[in-house]
Enzyme design. Structure first.
Site, PDB file in Angstrom:
ATOM      1  CG  PHE A 113      -2.014   1.039   1.273  1.00  0.00           C
ATOM      2  CD1 PHE A 113      -2.965   0.733   0.592  1.00  0.00           C
ATOM      3  CD2 PHE A 113      -1.784   2.313   1.967  1.00  0.00           C
ATOM      4  CE1 PHE A 113      -4.081   1.402   0.634  1.00  0.00           C
ATOM      5  CE2 PHE A 113      -2.998   3.038   2.025  1.00  0.00           C
ATOM      6  CZ  PHE A 113      -4.026   2.747   1.268  1.00  0.00           C
ATOM      7  CG  ASP A 184       0.679  -3.113   6.520  1.00  0.00           C
ATOM      8  OD1 ASP A 184      -0.375  -3.445   7.246  1.00  0.00           O
ATOM      9  OD2 ASP A 184       0.798  -1.992   6.390  1.00  0.00           O
ATOM     10  CE1 TYR A 209      -8.905   1.930   7.690  1.00  0.00           C
ATOM     11  CE2 TYR A 209      -7.824   2.649   9.580  1.00  0.00           C
ATOM     12  CZ  TYR A 209      -7.605   2.538   8.299  1.00  0.00           C
ATOM     13  OH  TYR A 209      -6.492   2.752   7.715  1.00  0.00           O
ATOM     14  CE  LYS A 210      -7.385  -0.666   5.502  1.00  0.00           C
ATOM     15  NZ  LYS A 210      -5.948  -0.597   5.048  1.00  0.00           N
ATOM     16  NE  ARG A 355     -10.340  -2.780  -2.164  1.00  0.00           N
ATOM     17  CZ  ARG A 355      -9.452  -2.422  -0.881  1.00  0.00           C
ATOM     18  NH1 ARG A 355      -8.474  -2.581  -0.693  1.00  0.00           N
ATOM     19  NH2 ARG A 355     -10.357  -1.340  -0.502  1.00  0.00           N
TER      20      ARG A 355
HETATM   21  C1  PLP Z   1      -5.502   0.669   4.935  1.00  0.00           C
HETATM   22  C2  PLP Z   1      -3.884   0.468   4.938  1.00  0.00           C
HETATM   23  C3  PLP Z   1      -3.174   1.451   5.238  1.00  0.00           C
HETATM   24  C4  PLP Z   1      -3.829   2.760   6.003  1.00  0.00           C
HETATM   25  O1  PLP Z   1      -2.901   3.496   6.717  1.00  0.00           O
HETATM   26  P1  PLP Z   1      -3.502   4.418   7.808  1.00  0.00           P
HETATM   27  O2  PLP Z   1      -2.518   5.315   8.358  1.00  0.00           O
HETATM   28  O3  PLP Z   1      -4.419   3.871   8.816  1.00  0.00           O
HETATM   29  O4  PLP Z   1      -4.374   5.413   6.952  1.00  0.00           O
HETATM   30  C5  PLP Z   1      -1.855   1.471   5.463  1.00  0.00           C
HETATM   31  N1  PLP Z   1      -1.169   0.409   4.876  1.00  0.00           N
HETATM   32  C6  PLP Z   1      -1.773  -0.956   4.120  1.00  0.00           C
HETATM   33  C7  PLP Z   1      -1.394  -1.951   3.751  1.00  0.00           C
HETATM   34  C8  PLP Z   1      -3.287  -0.717   4.422  1.00  0.00           C
HETATM   35  O5  PLP Z   1      -4.013  -1.420   3.697  1.00  0.00           O
END
Ligand code: PLP
Length: 396
Positions: A113, A184, A209-210, A355
């Site tokens: 990400f 992660d 939050y996911k 998705r």
């Molecule tokens: C959703 C997601 C994030 C989001 O990071 P935030 O700091 O919570 O906005 C980061 N890394 C991955 C791999 C994600 O899927």
């Protein structure tokens, strides 16, 4: 064994909606509004400043960390919540580089990400010359784990394709080459059982939050393996990571173990929402969740492939995927908008990914079948080919 026909009743989902986006923002647990209201009215309103002690607010980041720890196979006492995932990536990376000072290369992959990569780039700007972020194709990570690598920064499940790395094998390989690992778990926690301690992961982080359903803006978590807990140096030396925050020393001394990964004041109201969400997770058997997730995902893949010619972007082999299913189509954005207009909510990720998050706590076979049938109808009738579905919104 978890009875997934009963867990749906614990969520407040709007009528007529099939929610296939719980991998992006989980839905509202029914218990959350009352728990948040209690926190605001009784704890904050009633106790004012004394709530830090009376309501144990200060201890909650560790308590909540341990409840998440069960889901990710962490040793008790080595997970803490706070901040956002982006911040936790920075903290873990800075600490890992210090623990492996002879090496200069961070290894990541192009399926990561972007924020993870951006945080690494930002950190590199603060470090002396010679540090490097090396980003390779997801399939090529193993062959790039060499004796140059200080740390691997890998998201276990690819947010676009749902492809899953082999945590156990990559961690063992990294260790054999003298590298540390950061995992992660954004698309792993609450999606399937994770075994951090068993795989000997060094650092891990994720958001709540996911799949965990703690609500927008809910705090992230970080795990540091016990063997590093008292040597990992906190780059973000906030007062709540200090050994004795209320001594108000002018100099910083890192706290014991995972406490040093705390930074500032915890998000108390968001923690109340996380608590309510974890009340559900405390009852879930993660192996049963995985079995159910694969059953629903396979059903969705089979139904979509039987009725459309969409190209599956997710690996077919269950061991190579998380709990989302993605398909590719050049008009993916418009197709997803048309689907959402018909009450089936998934999302789109550029350039061409549709998705769908598979979340056994609140999805039924019937919804999976209906979602596939609606998608097929939209494609067969080309109802997506309409200007109203093509204007891009700020959040896709
Ligand atoms: C959703 C997601 C994030 C989001 O990071 P935030 O700091 O919570 O906005 C980061 N890394 C991955 C791999 C994600 O899927």
């Amino acid at each position: 064994m978890t009875d997934f026909s009963k867990t749906r009743a614990l969520f407040d989902l709007p009528q007529g909606i099939t929610y296939l986006d719980g991998n992006s923002l989980g839905p509202l647990p029914k218990a959350t509004p009352a728990r948040v209201a209690q926190c605001v009215q009784q704890e904050w309103g009633g106790h004012l400043i004394s709530a830090w002690n009376a309501c144990d607010w200060m201890a909650k980041p560790r308590q909540l960390g341990d409840r998440i720890g069960r889901l990710i196979g962490a040793e008790p006492g080595h997970t803490v919540i706070g901040d956002t995932l982006s911040i936790k990536v920075f903290q873990a990376l800075a600490a890992a580089l210090k623990l492996n000072p002879e090496r200069r290369v961070i290894l990541s992959d192009t399926g990561n990400f972007p924020t993870d990569l951006y945080m690494a780039e930002g950190l590199l700007k603060l470090l002396p010359e010679g540090y490097e972020l090396r980003t390779v194709a997801p399939e090529a990570v193993a062959e790039h784990v060499t004796e140059e690598i200080a740390v691997t920064l890998i998201t276990e499940v690819d947010y676009r394709t749902g492809r899953r790395h082999d945590m156990r094998a990559l961690t063992a390989l990294a260790h054999a080459k003298g590298a540390l690992t950061i995992w992660d778990l954004a698309h792993s926690v609450g999606a399937f059982p994770v075994h951090l301690a068993d795989c000997q992961a060094d650092f891990a982080l994720g958001c709540t939050y996911k799949y965990l359903n703690a609500g927008p803006g809910a705090p992230a978590f970080i795990y540091v393996a016990p063997r590093h807990a008292d040597t990992a140096e906190p780059a973000l030396a906030g007062w709540l990571g200090h050994k004795a925050p209320f001594a108000f020393d002018l100099g910083y001394t890192a706290g014991n173990g995972i406490d040093r990964m705390r930074v500032g004041t915890p998000p108390v109201i968001q923690m109340a929402a996380l608590e309510a969400a974890l009340d559900i997770w405390d009852t879930v058997d993660m192996d049963a969740l995985r079995a159910r997730s694969l059953e629903l995902a396979d059903r969705f893949i089979a139904a979509v492939e039987a009725q459309t010619d969409l190209a599956l972007a997710t690996p077919r082999d269950p061991k190579d995927r998380g709990s989302q299913v993605s398909f590719r189509h050049p008009e993916g954005y418009a197709i997803m908008q048309a689907l959402i207009a018909r009450g089936v909510i998934g999302d789109f990720r550029a350039p061409d990914i549709l998705r769908f998050g598979i979340t056994p706590l609140y999805l039924s076979e019937n919804e999976i079948d209906q979602a596939a049938a609606t998608l097929a109808d939209i494609l067969a009738t080309r109802s997506w080919d309409d200007p109203q579905f093509k204007a891009r919104k700020a959040v896709t």
